[in-house]
Scaffold this motif. Structure first.
Motif, PDB file in Angstrom:
ATOM      1  N   LEU A 114     -83.130 -13.062 -46.827  1.00 39.89           N
ATOM      2  CA  LEU A 114     -81.884 -13.702 -46.393  1.00 39.89           C
ATOM      3  C   LEU A 114     -80.731 -13.033 -47.139  1.00 39.89           C
ATOM      4  O   LEU A 114     -80.683 -13.068 -48.368  1.00 39.89           O
ATOM      5  CB  LEU A 114     -81.908 -15.205 -46.697  1.00 39.89           C
ATOM      6  CG  LEU A 114     -82.975 -16.034 -45.962  1.00 39.89           C
ATOM      7  CD1 LEU A 114     -82.895 -17.490 -46.402  1.00 39.89           C
ATOM      8  CD2 LEU A 114     -82.802 -15.924 -44.460  1.00 39.89           C
ATOM      9  N   GLU A 115     -79.839 -12.412 -46.401  1.00 39.86           N
ATOM     10  CA  GLU A 115     -78.695 -11.758 -47.018  1.00 39.86           C
ATOM     11  C   GLU A 115     -77.590 -12.763 -47.289  1.00 39.86           C
ATOM     12  O   GLU A 115     -77.583 -13.878 -46.748  1.00 39.86           O
ATOM     13  CB  GLU A 115     -78.219 -10.619 -46.127  1.00 39.86           C
ATOM     14  CG  GLU A 115     -79.309  -9.565 -45.903  1.00 39.86           C
ATOM     15  CD  GLU A 115     -78.786  -8.328 -45.227  1.00 39.86           C
ATOM     16  OE1 GLU A 115     -77.963  -7.611 -45.840  1.00 39.86           O
ATOM     17  OE2 GLU A 115     -79.198  -8.073 -44.085  1.00 39.86           O
ATOM     18  N   TRP A 116     -76.626 -12.374 -48.110  1.00 37.16           N
ATOM     19  CA  TRP A 116     -75.636 -13.317 -48.629  1.00 37.16           C
ATOM     20  C   TRP A 116     -74.868 -14.046 -47.535  1.00 37.16           C
ATOM     21  O   TRP A 116     -74.520 -15.218 -47.685  1.00 37.16           O
ATOM     22  CB  TRP A 116     -74.660 -12.574 -49.547  1.00 37.16           C
ATOM     23  CG  TRP A 116     -73.858 -11.505 -48.857  1.00 37.16           C
ATOM     24  CD1 TRP A 116     -74.237 -10.223 -48.631  1.00 37.16           C
ATOM     25  CD2 TRP A 116     -72.541 -11.647 -48.316  1.00 37.16           C
ATOM     26  NE1 TRP A 116     -73.255  -9.537 -47.980  1.00 37.16           N
ATOM     27  CE2 TRP A 116     -72.186 -10.382 -47.778  1.00 37.16           C
ATOM     28  CE3 TRP A 116     -71.618 -12.686 -48.247  1.00 37.16           C
ATOM     29  CZ2 TRP A 116     -70.957 -10.151 -47.157  1.00 37.16           C
ATOM     30  CZ3 TRP A 116     -70.395 -12.459 -47.641  1.00 37.16           C
ATOM     31  CH2 TRP A 116     -70.080 -11.213 -47.100  1.00 37.16           C
ATOM     32  N   ASP A 118     -76.044 -15.011 -44.793  1.00 36.03           N
ATOM     33  CA  ASP A 118     -76.926 -15.969 -44.115  1.00 36.03           C
ATOM     34  C   ASP A 118     -76.910 -17.334 -44.789  1.00 36.03           C
ATOM     35  O   ASP A 118     -77.237 -18.341 -44.147  1.00 36.03           O
ATOM     36  CB  ASP A 118     -78.367 -15.440 -44.087  1.00 36.03           C
ATOM     37  CG  ASP A 118     -78.519 -14.198 -43.216  1.00 36.03           C
ATOM     38  OD1 ASP A 118     -77.815 -14.118 -42.191  1.00 36.03           O
ATOM     39  OD2 ASP A 118     -79.314 -13.307 -43.561  1.00 36.03           O
ATOM     40  N   TYR A 119     -76.573 -17.376 -46.079  1.00 35.97           N
ATOM     41  CA  TYR A 119     -76.602 -18.650 -46.789  1.00 35.97           C
ATOM     42  C   TYR A 119     -75.359 -18.857 -47.664  1.00 35.97           C
ATOM     43  O   TYR A 119     -75.374 -19.658 -48.602  1.00 35.97           O
ATOM     44  CB  TYR A 119     -77.862 -18.746 -47.661  1.00 35.97           C
ATOM     45  CG  TYR A 119     -77.979 -17.677 -48.728  1.00 35.97           C
ATOM     46  CD1 TYR A 119     -77.570 -17.927 -50.039  1.00 35.97           C
ATOM     47  CD2 TYR A 119     -78.472 -16.412 -48.430  1.00 35.97           C
ATOM     48  CE1 TYR A 119     -77.679 -16.954 -51.025  1.00 35.97           C
ATOM     49  CE2 TYR A 119     -78.581 -15.436 -49.413  1.00 35.97           C
ATOM     50  CZ  TYR A 119     -78.185 -15.711 -50.697  1.00 35.97           C
ATOM     51  OH  TYR A 119     -78.289 -14.735 -51.670  1.00 35.97           O
ATOM     52  N   GLU A 120     -74.275 -18.148 -47.344  1.00 30.19           N
ATOM     53  CA  GLU A 120     -72.990 -18.276 -48.059  1.00 30.19           C
ATOM     54  C   GLU A 120     -73.164 -17.954 -49.546  1.00 30.19           C
ATOM     55  O   GLU A 120     -72.648 -18.669 -50.416  1.00 30.19           O
ATOM     56  CB  GLU A 120     -72.404 -19.677 -47.873  1.00 30.19           C
ATOM     57  CG  GLU A 120     -72.091 -20.022 -46.422  1.00 30.19           C
ATOM     58  CD  GLU A 120     -71.473 -21.405 -46.265  1.00 30.19           C
ATOM     59  OE1 GLU A 120     -71.397 -22.127 -47.281  1.00 30.19           O
ATOM     60  OE2 GLU A 120     -71.072 -21.758 -45.143  1.00 30.19           O
ATOM     61  N   GLY A 121     -73.876 -16.901 -49.832  1.00 25.74           N
ATOM     62  CA  GLY A 121     -74.071 -16.480 -51.209  1.00 25.74           C
ATOM     63  C   GLY A 121     -72.992 -15.512 -51.658  1.00 25.74           C
ATOM     64  O   GLY A 121     -72.015 -15.253 -50.957  1.00 25.74           O
ATOM     65  N   LYS A 127     -81.673 -13.078 -51.183  1.00 30.25           N
ATOM     66  CA  LYS A 127     -82.841 -13.765 -51.731  1.00 30.25           C
ATOM     67  C   LYS A 127     -84.020 -13.561 -50.786  1.00 30.25           C
ATOM     68  O   LYS A 127     -83.838 -13.213 -49.611  1.00 30.25           O
ATOM     69  CB  LYS A 127     -82.571 -15.255 -51.937  1.00 30.25           C
ATOM     70  CG  LYS A 127     -82.261 -16.032 -50.660  1.00 30.25           C
ATOM     71  CD  LYS A 127     -81.973 -17.506 -50.982  1.00 30.25           C
ATOM     72  CE  LYS A 127     -81.665 -18.302 -49.715  1.00 30.25           C
ATOM     73  NZ  LYS A 127     -81.396 -19.726 -50.011  1.00 30.25           N
ATOM     74  N   ASN A 129     -87.553 -15.287 -49.307  1.00 28.17           N
ATOM     75  CA  ASN A 129     -88.430 -16.444 -49.129  1.00 28.17           C
ATOM     76  C   ASN A 129     -89.850 -15.954 -48.893  1.00 28.17           C
ATOM     77  O   ASN A 129     -90.089 -15.096 -48.037  1.00 28.17           O
ATOM     78  CB  ASN A 129     -87.978 -17.291 -47.937  1.00 28.17           C
ATOM     79  CG  ASN A 129     -86.673 -18.031 -48.206  1.00 28.17           C
ATOM     80  OD1 ASN A 129     -86.281 -18.202 -49.360  1.00 28.17           O
ATOM     81  ND2 ASN A 129     -86.000 -18.454 -47.160  1.00 28.17           N
TER      82      ASN A 129
END
Length: 218
Positions: A114-116, A118-121, A127, A129
């Motif tokens: 999951l790139e930044w 994709d999850y508001e990082g 990250k 999974n």
């Protein structure tokens, strides 16, 4: 069909030569040599026989193929996965696919990057999974996965964390019971010439026990 495994040189001779003791002895001696040669030829096919190689040969093969992040202390199944996927990882090095593949090789499970965005990082962070459905994960597995990720990702991206998503199985039992009751009332019968009046009542009850219909894994 004759092969090196079942070669019989005597059967290729004429009927007259088959009666010659020297020919019979020579064919018997050469048959064994040809059969041994057939076994030796199989060992040349190293990559095609990864599933049958032992640890020592796997280590030599990994060294010759320059497998990134190869760990000689890893389990034999993980070694085989890493060697098999090394060519694809070299081809797609620096991509999401390469990172997912090396993580899957370590844990033997599906992995998802999951790139930044994709999850508001944080920008350029990512990250991973790991869906642990069949196997667990040790501290050594996580450290090895981190090392392989650093060797496979692009230089700009920063690994934020590895998330282990564990699945467990349980047993679900379904039971049920039903009670059925019925009340039957008999009304007074018509009177005939001042005769007696008949009335009565019947109450019946039935208990039905239903055993478990099915057992399902959850």
């Amino acid at each position: 069909m004759m092969t090196l495994e079942n070669v019989s040189l005597l059967s290729l001779q004429t009927s007259y030569m088959r009666q010659d003791p020297t020919t019979v002895a020579l064919c018997a001696a050469l048959d064994e040599q040809f059969r041994q040669l057939g076994e030796d030829v199989k060992r040349v096919l190293i990559y095609a026989r990864i599933g049958a190689l032992d640890d020592a040969l796997l280590d030599e093969l990994a060294w010759s193929m320059h497998v990134d992040g190869y760990d000689a202390k890893a389990g034999i199944d993980e070694k085989r996965r890493m060697i098999k996927s090394s060519l694809r990882i070299h081809r797609y090095k620096g991509t999401v696919y390469a990172v997912e593949q090396v993580v899957a090789d370590v844990f033997g499970e599906d992995a998802e990057v999951l790139e930044w965005f994709d999850y508001e990082g944080k920008p350029y962070h990512f990250k991973v999974n790991v869906y642990c459905k069949e196997h667990g994960a040790s501290a050594a597995d996580i450290l090895r996965a981190e090392r392989l990720i650093l060797a496979s990702k692009n230089l700009r991206s920063v690994l934020e964390r590895i998330v282990l998503i564990l699945f467990s199985k349980g047993t679900l039992q379904v039971n049920s019971a039903a009670i059925i009751s019925e009340v039957t009332m008999i009304l007074p019968l018509p009177q005939f010439g001042g005769g007696a009046v008949f009335c009565g009542g019947v109450i019946s009850s039935e208990l039905v026990q239903i055993e478990p219909l099915q057992t399902a894994d959850k």
